[in-house]
Design a protein around this motif. Sequence first.
Motif, PDB file in Angstrom:
ATOM      1  N   SER A  15       0.815  -1.218   0.000  1.00 48.30           N
ATOM      2  CA  SER A  15       0.000   0.000   0.000  1.00 48.30           C
ATOM      3  C   SER A  15       0.846   1.266   0.000  1.00 48.30           C
ATOM      4  O   SER A  15       0.493   2.249  -0.644  1.00 48.30           O
ATOM      5  CB  SER A  15      -0.978  -0.008   1.178  1.00 48.30           C
ATOM      6  N   ARG A  16       2.003   1.239   0.645  1.00 47.15           N
ATOM      7  CA  ARG A  16       2.855   2.439   0.622  1.00 47.15           C
ATOM      8  C   ARG A  16       3.490   2.642  -0.745  1.00 47.15           C
ATOM      9  O   ARG A  16       3.714   3.767  -1.168  1.00 47.15           O
ATOM     10  CB  ARG A  16       3.947   2.324   1.712  1.00 47.15           C
ATOM     11  N   MET A  17       3.787   1.547  -1.436  1.00 41.67           N
ATOM     12  CA  MET A  17       4.387   1.653  -2.772  1.00 41.67           C
ATOM     13  C   MET A  17       3.337   1.991  -3.821  1.00 41.67           C
ATOM     14  O   MET A  17       3.606   2.680  -4.803  1.00 41.67           O
ATOM     15  CB  MET A  17       5.074   0.334  -3.134  1.00 41.67           C
ATOM     16  N   ASN A  20       2.559  -3.557  -6.815  1.00 39.35           N
ATOM     17  CA  ASN A  20       3.177  -4.750  -6.216  1.00 39.35           C
ATOM     18  C   ASN A  20       4.708  -4.648  -6.227  1.00 39.35           C
ATOM     19  O   ASN A  20       5.356  -4.829  -7.254  1.00 39.35           O
ATOM     20  CB  ASN A  20       2.712  -6.004  -6.961  1.00 39.35           C
ATOM     21  N   LYS A  21       5.279  -4.410  -5.046  1.00 39.41           N
ATOM     22  CA  LYS A  21       6.721  -4.123  -4.994  1.00 39.41           C
ATOM     23  C   LYS A  21       7.581  -5.345  -5.291  1.00 39.41           C
ATOM     24  O   LYS A  21       8.718  -5.191  -5.731  1.00 39.41           O
ATOM     25  CB  LYS A  21       7.098  -3.485  -3.662  1.00 39.41           C
ATOM     26  N   ALA A  22       7.041  -6.542  -5.084  1.00 38.50           N
ATOM     27  CA  ALA A  22       7.828  -7.748  -5.388  1.00 38.50           C
ATOM     28  C   ALA A  22       8.287  -7.750  -6.845  1.00 38.50           C
ATOM     29  O   ALA A  22       9.331  -8.308  -7.178  1.00 38.50           O
ATOM     30  CB  ALA A  22       6.996  -9.002  -5.114  1.00 38.50           C
ATOM     31  N   CYS A  94       9.783 -10.122   0.440  1.00 40.84           N
ATOM     32  CA  CYS A  94      10.023  -9.958  -0.998  1.00 40.84           C
ATOM     33  C   CYS A  94      10.615  -8.594  -1.316  1.00 40.84           C
ATOM     34  O   CYS A  94      10.909  -8.302  -2.461  1.00 40.84           O
ATOM     35  CB  CYS A  94       8.712 -10.125  -1.766  1.00 40.84           C
ATOM     36  N   ASP A  95      10.766  -7.749  -0.295  1.00 41.16           N
ATOM     37  CA  ASP A  95      11.166  -6.358  -0.568  1.00 41.16           C
ATOM     38  C   ASP A  95      12.560  -6.047  -0.023  1.00 41.16           C
ATOM     39  O   ASP A  95      12.857  -4.917   0.318  1.00 41.16           O
ATOM     40  CB  ASP A  95      10.124  -5.388   0.004  1.00 41.16           C
ATOM     41  N   MET A  96      13.416  -7.085   0.028  1.00 41.12           N
ATOM     42  CA  MET A  96      14.775  -6.900   0.567  1.00 41.12           C
ATOM     43  C   MET A  96      15.805  -7.207  -0.521  1.00 41.12           C
ATOM     44  O   MET A  96      16.317  -8.328  -0.623  1.00 41.12           O
ATOM     45  CB  MET A  96      14.962  -7.785   1.807  1.00 41.12           C
ATOM     46  N   PHE A 179      17.994  -3.735   4.435  1.00 42.31           N
ATOM     47  CA  PHE A 179      17.212  -2.643   3.843  1.00 42.31           C
ATOM     48  C   PHE A 179      15.982  -3.208   3.146  1.00 42.31           C
ATOM     49  O   PHE A 179      16.093  -4.115   2.324  1.00 42.31           O
ATOM     50  CB  PHE A 179      18.082  -1.870   2.845  1.00 42.31           C
ATOM     51  N   ASN A 180      14.805  -2.685   3.488  1.00 42.88           N
ATOM     52  CA  ASN A 180      13.607  -3.136   2.771  1.00 42.88           C
ATOM     53  C   ASN A 180      12.893  -1.949   2.150  1.00 42.88           C
ATOM     54  O   ASN A 180      12.933  -0.840   2.645  1.00 42.88           O
ATOM     55  CB  ASN A 180      12.701  -4.008   3.635  1.00 42.88           C
ATOM     56  N   VAL A 181      12.303  -2.233   0.996  1.00 42.36           N
ATOM     57  CA  VAL A 181      11.769  -1.193   0.128  1.00 42.36           C
ATOM     58  C   VAL A 181      10.259  -1.095   0.317  1.00 42.36           C
ATOM     59  O   VAL A 181       9.524  -1.976  -0.125  1.00 42.36           O
ATOM     60  CB  VAL A 181      12.120  -1.518  -1.340  1.00 42.36           C
ATOM     61  N   ASN A 182       9.821  -0.052   0.997  1.00 41.69           N
ATOM     62  CA  ASN A 182       8.393   0.100   1.266  1.00 41.69           C
ATOM     63  C   ASN A 182       7.748   1.232   0.473  1.00 41.69           C
ATOM     64  O   ASN A 182       6.553   1.181   0.200  1.00 41.69           O
ATOM     65  CB  ASN A 182       8.174   0.347   2.760  1.00 41.69           C
ATOM     66  N   THR A 183       8.535   2.258   0.160  1.00 44.35           N
ATOM     67  CA  THR A 183       7.979   3.471  -0.468  1.00 44.35           C
ATOM     68  C   THR A 183       8.692   3.746  -1.790  1.00 44.35           C
ATOM     69  O   THR A 183       9.804   3.244  -2.020  1.00 44.35           O
ATOM     70  CB  THR A 183       8.207   4.686   0.454  1.00 44.35           C
TER      71      THR A 183
HETATM   72 MG   LIG Z   1       8.789  -3.968   4.275  1.00 40.82          MG
END
Ligand SMILES: [Mg+2]
Length: 206
Positions: A15-17, A20-22, A94-96, A179-183
């Motif tokens: 939702s922040r991205m 689908n960030k994967a 999935c966001d690392m 580090f994980n990618v949320n935004t």
């Molecule tokens: Mg995350």
Amino acid sequence: MLKASGVVLAGGKSSRMGTNKALLAVHGQTMIEHVVEEMRKAFREVIIVTNEPHLYSGLGVRVITDLIPGLGPLSGIHAGLTASSYEYSFVTACDMPFIDHRLAAYLVQEAPGYDVVVPQKGDYLEPLHAVYSKACIAPIKMCLENRIFKIIAFYPAVKVKFVGIERMRPLADLEKVFFNVNTPQELVHAREMAKGEKHGPKDSGS
Ligand SMILES: [Mg+2]
Ligand SMILES: Nc1nc2c(ncn2[C@@H]2O[C@H](COP(=O)(O)OP(=O)(O)OP(=O)(O)O)[C@@H](O)[C@H]2O)c(=O)[nH]1
């Protein structure tokens, strides 16, 4: 390769991205491709836990769904541990995009005698870069049934090994590995960090 599973959670809403960030690319491959590739280097079995299995059927690994959907990462861990063919699973997100198979394998090797092996930096834990045993399934289920969704909430019910991240420094770049990618901003940052590190899937070789 270790007799353990690599479990990749990919059932979130991004939702922040906003997309689908994967499936977003960092260093020439999608984030989930990178995580799966690293997990395959370390573990005999790799499992993706998602509620959109059709998106990941081409990755050549097991794809399963949450047993109790809509409850967040703890439910993904529950499904992954239940499906795993092995006692231990290394569970990650999935966001690392900087995850490293050597560090994952190291944590699994620390696991005998424990039910959780989790990196610790001061008071802060990395529960989505951690090892879980099958003994966690029942206490996790109890949390979910009681509408408790914080991942570490069940830790007091099992044997936990906290591994200070300083011990991992020889194995990984600690600035990047968690580090994980949320935004969208974090995606830009991840792509900057990836520059010069790893190129597209096929280098020219010249
Ligand atoms: Mg995350
Ligand atoms: N299997 C499963 N995975 C989940 C679930 N919720 C989150 N995840 C995964 O857990 C990891 C960490 O979650 P977040 O970084 O918050 O990702 P997210 O929930 O997609 O993102 P936001 O909606 O922005 O919070 C990611 O790999 C998500 O795909 C779920 O209900 N089931």
